[in-house]
Design an enzyme around this catalytic site. Sequence first.
Site, PDB file in Angstrom:
ATOM      1  N   HIS B  59      -2.850  -1.598  34.992  1.00 35.85           N
ATOM      2  CA  HIS B  59      -1.579  -2.119  34.472  1.00 35.85           C
ATOM      3  C   HIS B  59      -1.481  -3.673  34.688  1.00 35.85           C
ATOM      4  O   HIS B  59      -0.269  -4.391  34.952  1.00 35.85           O
ATOM      5  CB  HIS B  59      -0.267  -1.561  35.326  1.00 35.85           C
ATOM      6  CG  HIS B  59      -0.366   0.185  35.061  1.00 35.85           C
ATOM      7  ND1 HIS B  59      -0.186   0.609  33.743  1.00 35.85           N
ATOM      8  CD2 HIS B  59      -0.347   1.255  35.961  1.00 35.85           C
ATOM      9  CE1 HIS B  59      -0.234   1.836  33.773  1.00 35.85           C
ATOM     10  NE2 HIS B  59      -0.381   2.129  35.213  1.00 35.85           N
ATOM     11  N   HIS B 221       0.582   5.402  30.468  1.00 36.22           N
ATOM     12  CA  HIS B 221      -0.639   5.821  30.558  1.00 36.22           C
ATOM     13  C   HIS B 221      -0.840   6.763  29.295  1.00 36.22           C
ATOM     14  O   HIS B 221      -1.682   7.654  29.231  1.00 36.22           O
ATOM     15  CB  HIS B 221      -0.763   6.881  31.790  1.00 36.22           C
ATOM     16  CG  HIS B 221      -0.464   6.211  33.074  1.00 36.22           C
ATOM     17  ND1 HIS B 221       1.186   6.379  33.474  1.00 36.22           N
ATOM     18  CD2 HIS B 221      -0.805   5.384  34.206  1.00 36.22           C
ATOM     19  CE1 HIS B 221       1.313   5.687  34.503  1.00 36.22           C
ATOM     20  NE2 HIS B 221       0.246   5.087  34.787  1.00 36.22           N
TER      21      HIS B 221
END
Lengths: 210, 334
Positions: B59, B221
């Site tokens: 991330h 995700h």
Amino acid sequence: MALANRNLGVVVAELAAVIVANKAWLSELDGRIGDGDHGANMAKGFVRAADRGAGQDPTLGAALAVLSDVLMGEIGGSMGPLYGVMFDDMAHALEGVDVIDITAVDTMLKAALAGVQAMGNARVGDKTMIDTLAPAVAAFETHRDKGLAEALARMVAAAETGRDSTIGLVARLGRASRLGERSRGMLDAGAVSCCLILTALAQSLTKRLS
Amino acid sequence: MMQRFLNDPDDVVDETVSGFVKAHGAQVRLHPGNPRVVVSVDAPSAGRVGVVTGGGSGHEPAFLGYVGRGVVDAVAVGEIFSSPTANSFADAIRAADGGAGVAVLFGNYAGDTMNVKLATRMVAKEGIAVATVIANDDVSSAPPEERDGRRGVAGEILMWKIGGAKAATGASLPEVQAAAQKAIDACRSVGVGLAPCTLPAVGQPNFTIAPGTMEVGIGHHGEPGMRIEPLRPANDIADDMLRIVMAEHDLPPGASVAVLLSGLGATPVNELYVLYDRIESGLADRGLRVHRALVGNYFTSLDMVGVTLTVMALDAELTGLLDMDCTAPAFGGW
């Protein structure tokens, strides 16, 4: 029927061997509805714990405590804390136990279930390891008047039925829950690894009974 | 063969952290005893509440890019898309503790929640007080009445900024916790995905978005969104995202907001500005004033093509804390 609670590091070594033998299968199952790392992470943790316990003469509780430390401290994700707490609570349940008999195993299994439930908040039907663990622990309790070997055998049978029940379920917790209906029709990797662990534990204890 | 910059995929997190610490040594350092914890050079600060976060890798610049003065004191780093260990969260908490307790501000994911719970138990034995706030700003992950089940996404950045600023004022642990909670409660976010992401160790996307379509409400995700529909012009997508987040804001004309528009890793940055152009106009049409806008790759999902929009409602307290000085690699500066 019972066994002395010493020199049982071999039990964790046997659990590790089963997880390693099924590493690819667990990862494949996890890859269908999760991120595919379940087998590798579990194998890494169990092998490390088995190596650390090698050459010692631990009680079952001490061996499980080492396994718990590795899973909680070094594996992360969701399975690290779930199995970490399960083995930690099993170890605590065996404190002061010299002979592993039906009462000790019953207490240990109930502690395992309570620990996983407290950590993960899953219920039966959520398509998790609880679908294996809860009916397995209940079956042991139900059949405890039949003796340790028979109660363990009934526990394994219930664990297998519970594991297979996850095929028809839609995941409601964890990463697979994001798939909704797409998670139906496949085994849950955590339910499978939990069944492998309970089965290996039962075999490991049963063959040492006297 | 993936067209990616990789060595052994199993080493990608260690190499990321190593490179990050080398690049930003003026602001951060690696924890001496735990290679999965990054600490601000300013932490711990005696008598000041520490601020900790953590989460899976992939991330970037979250989470480690928000370590710095006036934001986050220490982060725990996990494997790609997987929670850090309880040990790493505990080491981050210890590194951030200046004796006034530590606020752990993280996203609503099962693994993170469990590992923070365990870490809190570990450090409690050492006398470190911990307060937690769990971000749940992603409106498409559950209906409003199940807000506790919603995932945390880019709104976490604003939660960290507000929590870190409050800590810098010398506030107590309950005050820092309350400010961070207020910050995330003021945030609503939504994601749109146009193409999936690939985990380095897997080598192929683990979900698909068909060409010519988009997934509205996608998670960080690749979690499924609320609907899959034909790809539309950027202005239509901007209008749709703004409609989704503003449906849960009840703001009178004249109110101020902060806007965070983050790419998900493989969106050209100019296209973020194309979207922002329309979003700012949409807010102006509603009589709202953008007090601060952040547009860029602030919280990504590997190589996903997509974007998240976060709108945070501001009052005087949040505005003051948002405007406080800070330095962190992800916030740039020279």
